[in-house]
Scaffold this active site. Sequence first.
Site, mmCIF file in Angstrom:
data_model
loop_
_atom_site.group_PDB
_atom_site.id
_atom_site.type_symbol
_atom_site.label_atom_id
_atom_site.label_comp_id
_atom_site.label_asym_id
_atom_site.label_seq_id
_atom_site.Cartn_x
_atom_site.Cartn_y
_atom_site.Cartn_z
ATOM 1 C CG ASP A 1 -1.877 1.110 1.310
ATOM 2 O OD1 ASP A 1 -2.314 1.585 0.249
ATOM 3 O OD2 ASP A 1 -2.184 1.539 2.440
ATOM 4 C CG ASN B 1 4.168 -4.747 6.910
ATOM 5 O OD1 ASN B 1 3.937 -4.475 8.089
ATOM 6 N ND2 ASN B 1 3.284 -4.552 5.949
ATOM 7 C CD GLU B 2 -0.404 -5.922 7.081
ATOM 8 O OE1 GLU B 2 -0.883 -5.942 5.938
ATOM 9 O OE2 GLU B 2 -0.922 -5.323 8.037
ATOM 10 C CG ASN C 1 0.639 -4.223 11.022
ATOM 11 O OD1 ASN C 1 1.337 -3.845 11.958
ATOM 12 N ND2 ASN C 1 1.119 -4.384 9.797
ATOM 13 C CE1 TYR D 1 -4.620 0.642 10.064
ATOM 14 C CE2 TYR D 1 -3.869 -1.594 9.617
ATOM 15 C CZ TYR D 1 -3.616 -0.249 9.701
ATOM 16 O OH TYR D 1 -2.358 0.240 9.420
ATOM 17 C CE1 TYR E 1 -8.721 -0.416 4.837
ATOM 18 C CE2 TYR E 1 -7.139 -0.940 6.557
ATOM 19 C CZ TYR E 1 -7.471 -0.262 5.402
ATOM 20 O OH TYR E 1 -6.555 0.567 4.820
ATOM 21 C CD GLU F 1 0.842 -1.204 9.380
ATOM 22 O OE1 GLU F 1 -0.307 -1.227 8.887
ATOM 23 O OE2 GLU F 1 1.868 -1.524 8.753
ATOM 24 C CE LYS G 1 -6.010 3.143 7.517
ATOM 25 N NZ LYS G 1 -5.894 2.997 6.046
HETATM 26 C C1 GCB Z 1 -1.474 -2.365 6.597
HETATM 27 C C2 GCB Z 1 -0.171 -2.265 5.872
HETATM 28 C C3 GCB Z 1 0.154 -0.832 5.476
HETATM 29 C C4 GCB Z 1 -1.095 -0.138 4.964
HETATM 30 C C5 GCB Z 1 -2.127 -0.097 6.073
HETATM 31 C C6 GCB Z 1 -3.438 0.562 5.627
HETATM 32 O O1 GCB Z 1 -1.757 -3.309 7.277
HETATM 33 O O2 GCB Z 1 0.901 -2.823 6.582
HETATM 34 O O3 GCB Z 1 1.160 -0.856 4.512
HETATM 35 O O4 GCB Z 1 -0.825 1.153 4.503
HETATM 36 O O5 GCB Z 1 -2.416 -1.411 6.469
HETATM 37 O O6 GCB Z 1 -3.607 1.753 5.828
HETATM 38 O O7 GCB Z 1 -4.279 -0.146 5.078
#
Ligand code: GCB
Length: 577
Positions: free
Chosen positions: A165, A396-397, A447, A449, A453, A485, A550
């Site tokens: 991303d 990462n991820e 990470n 959200y 999401y 994150e 973000k």
């Molecule tokens: C994540 C990723 C990061 C993205 C973020 C997002 O999990 O590691 O690269 O920018 O989410 O904002 O979706």
Amino acid sequence: MLYPIRNEYRQYLDLSGFWNFQIDPENRGRSEMWHSGLDHPRPIAVPASWNGQFDDYRDFLGPAWYQTNFDLPWGWENKQVFIRCNSINYLADIWLNGQKLGNHEGGHLPFIFDLSEHIKSRNNNLIIRVDGQLASDRVPPGNITGSELDFFPSHSENFPQTQFDFFPYCGIHRPVILYIKPKEAFEDITVITGLEGDKGLVRVAVDPDHSQFRATLEGPEQTYTTRGEGEVRFTIPQPHLWGPESPYLYNLLVEMLSGEKVIDAYSLPVGIRTISVQGNQLLLNDKPIYLKGFGRHEDFPVSGRGFNPPVAIKDFSLMKWIGANSFRTSHYPYAEQVMSLADQRGFLVIDETPAVGLFFNTDGLDRRLALCKQYLRELILRDKNHPSVIAWSLANEPHSTRPEAKSFFQELYNLGVSLDATRPFTLVSCMGVAEESFKFLDFMCLNRYFGWYQESGQIERGSQFLSAELDLLYEKFQKPLILTEFGADAVPGQHALPPEMFSEEFQTVFIEAYIQVLRSKPYVIGEHIWNFADFKTSQGITRMGGYNFKGIFTRNRRPKLAAHRLRDIWTKESEEI
Ligand code: GCB
């Protein structure tokens, strides 16, 4: 790996400036011998991404050719001359005066070639072909089709089609440097520091390891000198320890000796500190430390991912202002100058390889592992002497849905520990309890959200999900955890009461709620907000204007509402959240 310096024995010439540039969309350059010269170039700034400099090449990812000329500096005749490219994304092929020097894969780590054989005193013609195209057999990968897309279907329609991303900026992103060093010279220096009671220990090892040398460590009150072969040790009574509150740096001078004559010298700053994971805690200098900070990006208008010194300085000032003590080099190694600033300003850095968006289909897996090993080796070699680096992040991820993921990371971990046994290793996951590699890694990074999401718009429900998942993770792996994150997009100037998604109020409340959960878990050792600043991404339906919003600061580094709230939380620690 030693950064070029200037002293009585060493010199360098930074080739930053305006170069010539020509894109090669039909890939004719090799057969048409562009390595001898470009027929209709335009000027370009180096270092910087080409995508931000030229509107017509914004989405062009290569190949493209760079050219510059230079004369040999005075005093460099009959010396061995090297070229060091600090970051070229992604493939680089290099020629000098029509002769191929070599090539390198990987966008964010330095590489060196010896130019001596082909160099002239006047009008040297340096040509670099750069290819930043997205492909499934590169790391990080892009342009993936087939079943792997099921994992992150939202990326599949993005343009350019990245598997991550952030915008796939290309070009010469950091300085290209020519340098000389003596015939017999230090190839490498490794500094390891420790504590024994109230004494500081500093171990200095040099390569070649049979070198006779003298080491001088200069502190505020006293200077220590010792000599030896290959390795020396200092014991410092009552040392000034390095840490966020007081990032004291000693100056180390290492001199190579031939009898009593000095034949090479190199100096570097040294922070005396220890770092370890014990039980549920991260210990800096044997005391628990809690990480507050950000995942970041190297990203700015026009210069793109190119090294931008004023922006680097500004970012550190803003991180100090807000009360952060830490960041992660998401999702690739940052400029060496940035790592030095972190040393100077006392930031604790999780240093990440460029392995973002990895997948584990057996097709091509060996190549992906070989690349990840190369990057890890290059990263540790480059950054091992920075006191700011407190941990290495292997990825990462990763899409760790297949059993192959665990053995992949076990191999990387084993390699990492063989190269640096003094720092913990981790990886940053979005898989939760399914991330089997947490079994052998030193601490967990997650990470999350929920409320963005998933459970969109429902912050309270989202934080309940977070709380439950953190406990499950801890129950399974019994390791401390950093939430690397969490965050919400806030379009600058968008306001809503009651808070609503994309408003500055929603971002603020979201972050407060997450921090409240994190602070209630004794095994949580840090909070890194996603992201420090808004940044450029590919275009897609979840990225308005091709941006991830973000950021706690805008892309121009202005504070959003959440920045002020975070400053309250991070600078007035005793206050109830
Ligand atoms: C994540 C990723 C990061 C993205 C973020 C997002 O999990 O590691 O690269 O920018 O989410 O904002 O979706």
